[in-house]
Design an enzyme around this catalytic site. Structure first.
Site, PDB file in Angstrom:
ATOM      1  N   ASP A 160      -9.087  16.605 -15.500  1.00  0.00           N
ATOM      2  CA  ASP A 160      -9.376  15.197 -15.781  1.00  0.00           C
ATOM      3  C   ASP A 160      -9.146  15.003 -17.282  1.00  0.00           C
ATOM      4  O   ASP A 160      -9.931  15.492 -18.106  1.00  0.00           O
ATOM      5  CB  ASP A 160     -10.824  14.881 -15.382  1.00  0.00           C
ATOM      6  CG  ASP A 160     -11.180  13.413 -15.607  1.00  0.00           C
ATOM      7  OD1 ASP A 160     -10.566  12.777 -16.476  1.00  0.00           O
ATOM      8  OD2 ASP A 160     -12.103  12.928 -14.927  1.00  0.00           O
ATOM      9  N   TYR A 174     -18.161  13.990 -15.109  1.00  0.00           N
ATOM     10  CA  TYR A 174     -18.591  12.594 -15.029  1.00  0.00           C
ATOM     11  C   TYR A 174     -19.570  12.415 -13.842  1.00  0.00           C
ATOM     12  O   TYR A 174     -19.373  13.023 -12.786  1.00  0.00           O
ATOM     13  CB  TYR A 174     -17.341  11.707 -14.882  1.00  0.00           C
ATOM     14  CG  TYR A 174     -17.667  10.275 -14.586  1.00  0.00           C
ATOM     15  CD1 TYR A 174     -18.496   9.542 -15.422  1.00  0.00           C
ATOM     16  CD2 TYR A 174     -17.142   9.644 -13.460  1.00  0.00           C
ATOM     17  CE1 TYR A 174     -18.811   8.216 -15.138  1.00  0.00           C
ATOM     18  CE2 TYR A 174     -17.447   8.321 -13.176  1.00  0.00           C
ATOM     19  CZ  TYR A 174     -18.292   7.619 -14.026  1.00  0.00           C
ATOM     20  OH  TYR A 174     -18.601   6.322 -13.742  1.00  0.00           O
ATOM     21  N   LYS A 187      -9.639   3.521 -19.080  1.00  0.00           N
ATOM     22  CA  LYS A 187     -10.009   3.859 -20.456  1.00  0.00           C
ATOM     23  C   LYS A 187      -8.794   3.718 -21.385  1.00  0.00           C
ATOM     24  O   LYS A 187      -8.250   2.634 -21.512  1.00  0.00           O
ATOM     25  CB  LYS A 187     -10.628   5.264 -20.460  1.00  0.00           C
ATOM     26  CG  LYS A 187     -11.632   5.494 -19.339  1.00  0.00           C
ATOM     27  CD  LYS A 187     -12.908   4.693 -19.529  1.00  0.00           C
ATOM     28  CE  LYS A 187     -13.777   4.538 -18.307  1.00  0.00           C
ATOM     29  NZ  LYS A 187     -13.863   5.556 -17.312  1.00  0.00           N
ATOM     30  N   ARG A 236       0.834  -1.212   0.000  1.00  0.00           N
ATOM     31  CA  ARG A 236       0.000   0.000   0.000  1.00  0.00           C
ATOM     32  C   ARG A 236       0.863   1.253   0.000  1.00  0.00           C
ATOM     33  O   ARG A 236       0.442   2.327  -0.408  1.00  0.00           O
ATOM     34  CB  ARG A 236      -0.989  -0.006   1.193  1.00  0.00           C
ATOM     35  CG  ARG A 236      -1.864   1.234   1.240  1.00  0.00           C
ATOM     36  CD  ARG A 236      -3.180   1.068   2.028  1.00  0.00           C
ATOM     37  NE  ARG A 236      -3.024   0.359   3.269  1.00  0.00           N
ATOM     38  CZ  ARG A 236      -2.509   0.859   4.396  1.00  0.00           C
ATOM     39  NH1 ARG A 236      -2.122   2.128   4.424  1.00  0.00           N
ATOM     40  NH2 ARG A 236      -2.408   0.119   5.474  1.00  0.00           N
TER      41      ARG A 236
END
Ligand code: LCS
Length: 395
Positions: free
Chosen positions: A184, A112, A209, A59
């Site tokens: 973004d 979005y 994407k 992590r």
């Protein structure tokens, strides 16, 4: 890599990795491990104290993830990058990092659907307010900035209306007001547009994407202009909120990135062909594509994007009924959300990606009930046009 600077396509393939340090392995090794064994107790203490480089716990950092982050930082011309388990983890991490109770976030008039949902959570729980505003002229940007605005958060092209905002104009005004700009860049990918070069402070991607490109990973990336900011986020919000990527997904993204430029050229050429076809079809009412010469933001799109990209939105005559009928008549093109995959995908934003946005705000964003969004894939464009043609002939 021996030379000091390489062209970007070369960086997509090589940056951040040398096979010399990995037994000659051409492919970046997958460190599929949650933790790292220390040789001694003292070494563990030194690693935790930051006095010695090396693994601690995945992590907090992982060598495979590190290669992805180095590569993405180079691709977006930033000093550092962080990889996340989803695009939304990247969005939420940067917004939590930049804001505190009482602050205001200024956004483009469309965003979005889940980013919209997140902004509402921040407002309801922590009194971090936001406005969605038309940011297409200097006067409008100046008028939308409030005394407590700490961040301008933009999408361009905006999902799914394809509206363009001028990144350089927004950053110039933001710098004057001491406000951070987050872009973004999901719809363009780093190959088509580099917001940090235009003055933004952070750029993020839903790496689900184009970065991945193969429809088999959910992931996010955040790139910062300054290394210190990225290091700070790595050791605070990313570490403690914990929305990190898995090493295997990072490995898949490294593989995807090697072909980003090849894929983006093909996505863009196919989309340009389909745009030309749709534009002249009498059943297509409105069409939204960045490199449409009739688009009021065409000059801005040309200035900041290398090509028009792979996304087109459009409406057909007959509203929502015909929009849904068109989708159902398609044979090759898949009905699916997401974008940037090899397969061409079509979705209906008002009932799918943006269905969480209340109708009033949705209409203000320009998302009418008849709007369709097409993510143009890597097939032969003649087959895609034929599919669209036969479906349009039935509505
Ligand atoms: N930003 C943009 C512009 C997006 O389009 C998406 C997802 C996200 C952030 C969030 O990324 P994720 O957590 O899903 O990786 N957009 C989607 C879309 O248009 N269809 O399905 C998901």
């Amino acid at each position: 890599m021996d030379k000091l600077s390489y062209e970007k396509e070369t960086l997509y393939v090589h940056k951040g990795y040398s096979s010399k340090n990995h037994q000659g392995s051409l492919s970046v090794p997958l460190y599929q491990t949650s933790t790292f064994a220390f040789e001694t107790a003292e070494q563990g203490a030194r690693r935790f104290a930051g006095e010695e480089e090396g693994g601690i716990y995945s992590r907090l950092g992982n060598p495979t993830v590190h290669v992805l982050e180095e590569r993405m930082a180079a691709m977006e011309h930033g000093e550092g990058a962080l990889a996340f388990g989803s695009g939304m983890a990247a969005v939420s991490t940067i917004l939590v990092h930049l804001t505190k109770t009482g602050d205001h976030i200024l956004c483009t008039r469309g965003i979005y659907g889940c980013t919209f949902g997140l902004l509402n959570i921040l407002e309801e729980k922590y009194n971090i307010t936001h406005d969605l505003a038309d940011l297409t002229t200097e006067e409008k940007i100046e008028a939308a900035i409030k005394p407590n605005t700490v961040c301008i958060y933009i999408e361009t092209p905006i999902n799914p209306t394809m509206e363009i905002v001028d990144i350089a104009q927004i950053t110039r005004i933001a710098i004057k007001h001491g406000i951070q700009v987050v872009v973004d860049n999901t719809f363009s990918s780093p190959y088509l547009q580099n917001p940090l070069e235009l003055g933004a402070d952070f750029v993020l991607h839903s790496a689900t994407k184009y970065i991945n490109g193969h429809g088999d990973v959910i992931a996010g990336i955040l790139v910062g202009k300054n290394r210190e900011d990225i290091n700070k986020i790595r050791s605070t919000v990313q570490k403690d909120y914990g929305g990190i990527i898995s090493p295997f997904d990072a490995w898949l993204l490294i593989r995807g990135l090697k072909t980003l430029h090849v894929r983006m050229d093909r996505h863009s050429n196919n989309a340009a062909d389909i745009f030309t076809f749709l534009k002249s079809n009498p059943k297509v009412e409105n069409i939204y594509y960045p490199f449409d010469e009739g688009n009021p933001q065409y000059e801005v799109a040309k200035k900041q994007m290398k090509t028009g990209g792979g996304l087109i939105s459009f409406t057909v005559t007959g509203g929502i009924n015909n929009a849904q009928k068109l989708m159902n008549e398609l044979r090759l093109i898949k009905i699916a959300v997401s974008l940037g995959d090899a397969e061409t995908l079509i979705q209906h934003p008002s009932t799918m990606t943006h269905s969480v946005v209340p109708e009033k705000e949705r209409v203000e964003m320009g998302i009418t009930d008849g709007l369709l969004r097409l993510s143009v894939g890597l097939e032969n464009s003649l087959d895609l046009i034929e599919d669209l043609q036969q479906a349009l002939s039935k509505i």
